[in-house]
Design a protein around this motif. Structure first.
Motif, PDB file in Angstrom:
ATOM      1  N   ILE A  48     -12.356  18.866  75.898  1.00  0.00           N
ATOM      2  CA  ILE A  48     -12.158  18.751  74.444  1.00  0.00           C
ATOM      3  C   ILE A  48     -10.757  18.197  74.181  1.00  0.00           C
ATOM      4  N   ARG A  49      -9.764  18.714  74.897  1.00  0.00           N
ATOM      5  CA  ARG A  49      -8.394  18.220  74.727  1.00  0.00           C
ATOM      6  C   ARG A  49      -8.256  16.782  75.211  1.00  0.00           C
ATOM      7  N   ARG A  50      -8.873  16.485  76.336  1.00  0.00           N
ATOM      8  CA  ARG A  50      -8.794  15.114  76.859  1.00  0.00           C
ATOM      9  C   ARG A  50      -9.400  14.132  75.855  1.00  0.00           C
ATOM     10  N   LEU A  51     -10.571  14.461  75.333  1.00  0.00           N
ATOM     11  CA  LEU A  51     -11.237  13.564  74.382  1.00  0.00           C
ATOM     12  C   LEU A  51     -10.461  13.485  73.065  1.00  0.00           C
ATOM     13  N   SER A  52      -9.890  14.586  72.650  1.00  0.00           N
ATOM     14  CA  SER A  52      -9.067  14.572  71.433  1.00  0.00           C
ATOM     15  C   SER A  52      -7.851  13.678  71.641  1.00  0.00           C
ATOM     16  N   PHE A  53      -7.246  13.766  72.814  1.00  0.00           N
ATOM     17  CA  PHE A  53      -6.113  12.908  73.134  1.00  0.00           C
ATOM     18  C   PHE A  53      -6.527  11.434  73.099  1.00  0.00           C
ATOM     19  N   VAL A  54      -7.690  11.125  73.646  1.00  0.00           N
ATOM     20  CA  VAL A  54      -8.187   9.745  73.641  1.00  0.00           C
ATOM     21  C   VAL A  54      -8.303   9.246  72.205  1.00  0.00           C
ATOM     22  N   GLN A  58      -5.971   6.263  70.755  1.00  0.00           N
ATOM     23  CA  GLN A  58      -6.590   5.026  70.263  1.00  0.00           C
ATOM     24  C   GLN A  58      -6.162   4.761  68.824  1.00  0.00           C
ATOM     25  N   GLY A  59      -6.094   5.809  68.021  1.00  0.00           N
ATOM     26  CA  GLY A  59      -5.648   5.664  66.641  1.00  0.00           C
ATOM     27  C   GLY A  59      -4.216   5.166  66.535  1.00  0.00           C
ATOM     28  N   LEU A  60      -3.423   5.413  67.566  1.00  0.00           N
ATOM     29  CA  LEU A  60      -2.041   4.935  67.602  1.00  0.00           C
ATOM     30  C   LEU A  60      -1.931   3.536  68.205  1.00  0.00           C
TER      31      LEU A  60
END
Length: 154
Positions: A48-54, A58-60
């Motif tokens: 969940i954290r890894r995907l949230s980081f992705v 990407q948004g940045l």
């Protein structure tokens, strides 16, 4: 890794990502789900954290290759620690700081260029007689900070 992790539906509900996006991120080696006896994907809570980081990265404006390079520094066999995330944050922070500085300078140039009303083709950063800027690279070179050859101190 435990075989009784979260299903792709559970990960999708927790992250807001479509299952197809999660499978894509798996194909891009950003998450590494285990498989149960029936071959179904099982994710760990750390995914969940890894995907949230992705999603955030990407948004940045970071590419999947850049994100993967950073995630490759994280352990797969345990949850990342604060120190793990801090290292990534420092590396990404340097890139973001450089982008912010570049965008601030560009905004200032655009403000003065668009707002000046000078109509002077001699001093305009967008003017490029005889395509002189082509030797400096693609794009609006003078607006991006390159100096026209006539302005170079000799």
């Amino acid at each position: 890794m435990k075989k009784d992790g979260l299903t792709i539906g559970e990960i999708s509900a927790r992250t807001g990502l479509a299952p197809s996006a999660i499978r894509h991120y798996e194909a891009e080696s950003l998450v590494f789900p285990d498989r149960n006896a029936g071959g179904q994907r099982r994710y760990q809570r750390t995914d969940i954290r890894r995907l949230s980081f992705v999603m955030i990265a990407q948004g940045l404006g970071f590419t999947l290759a850049q994100i993967r390079a950073e995630l490759d520094h994280l352990p797969r066999d345990r949850a990342p620690t604060k120190a793990d995330w801090s290292r990534i944050s420092r590396r990404f922070g340097r890139v973001l700081d450089a982008r912010i500085a570049r965008m601030t300078a560009l905004r200032q140039r655009l403000d003065s260029c668009i707002g000046c009303g000078c109509l002077s083709l001699q001093s305009c950063a967008l003017y490029n007689p005889e395509d002189r800027a082509m030797h400096s690279g693609a794009g609006p070179r003078y607006l991006l900070g390159d100096r026209p050859p006539d302005d170079d101190p000799a």
